[in-house]
Scaffold this active site. Sequence first.
Site, PDB file in Angstrom:
ATOM      1  N   HIS A 127      -0.277   1.438  -3.473  1.00  0.00           N
ATOM      2  CA  HIS A 127      -1.670   1.864  -3.587  1.00  0.00           C
ATOM      3  C   HIS A 127      -1.705   2.961  -4.645  1.00  0.00           C
ATOM      4  CE1 HIS A 127      -5.433   3.875  -2.622  1.00  0.00           C
ATOM      5  NE2 HIS A 127      -5.800   2.719  -2.066  1.00  0.00           N
TER       6      HIS A 127
ATOM      7  N   CYS B  39       0.841  -1.200   0.000  1.00  0.00           N
ATOM      8  CA  CYS B  39       0.000   0.000   0.000  1.00  0.00           C
ATOM      9  C   CYS B  39       0.879   1.254   0.000  1.00  0.00           C
ATOM     10  CB  CYS B  39      -0.970  -0.058   1.175  1.00  0.00           C
ATOM     11  SG  CYS B  39      -2.272   1.184   1.144  1.00  0.00           S
TER      12      CYS B  39
END
Length: 189
Positions: free
Chosen positions: A126, A106
Amino acid sequence: MASKRALVILAKGAEEMETVIPVDIMRRAGIKVTVAGLAGKDPVQCSRDVMICPDTSLEDAKKQGPYDVVVLPGGNLGAQNLSESPVVKEILKEQESRKGLIAAICAGPTALLAHEIGFGSKVTTHPGAKDKMMNGSHYSYSESRVEKDGLILTSRGPGTSFEFALAIVEALSGKEAADQVKAPLVLKD
């Protein structure tokens, strides 16, 4: 053969799924996982207000190294805290110099950028962290759900946590071990 060892660094604001799912999957695979609190041994408030109790402090975990993999969960605040920590920098530099696996998910890969780790690697993050990660020409970017380039393993977000965790298991213990852990999880192919 001695069991593999993993260090998961837990910072305030970490994303819960990106922390707990890799810990669980690695433990199912027989990997000895240490969850280390960046700020100490006290419970850590994560991004969605879930409290997670670390096994030990990062300072104490550092003394128990080296580890086969160092794992950095995401979460914007968690990644920022990882990025600002001199202890995290020291651990990552040591892991990189000894050619150990580094896994980040992420926003977690932005800590790699902050600490100048894995320059030249192909990474993913992400989507919301892509611009920050690509500031400069230190990495090439992949839209893959999980990207492994040498000893840098990255992934996209909460929805890729199982794939990320299984990729760590495969990197440390082989595809057969990852497949054995995956089979009873009833994951969608």
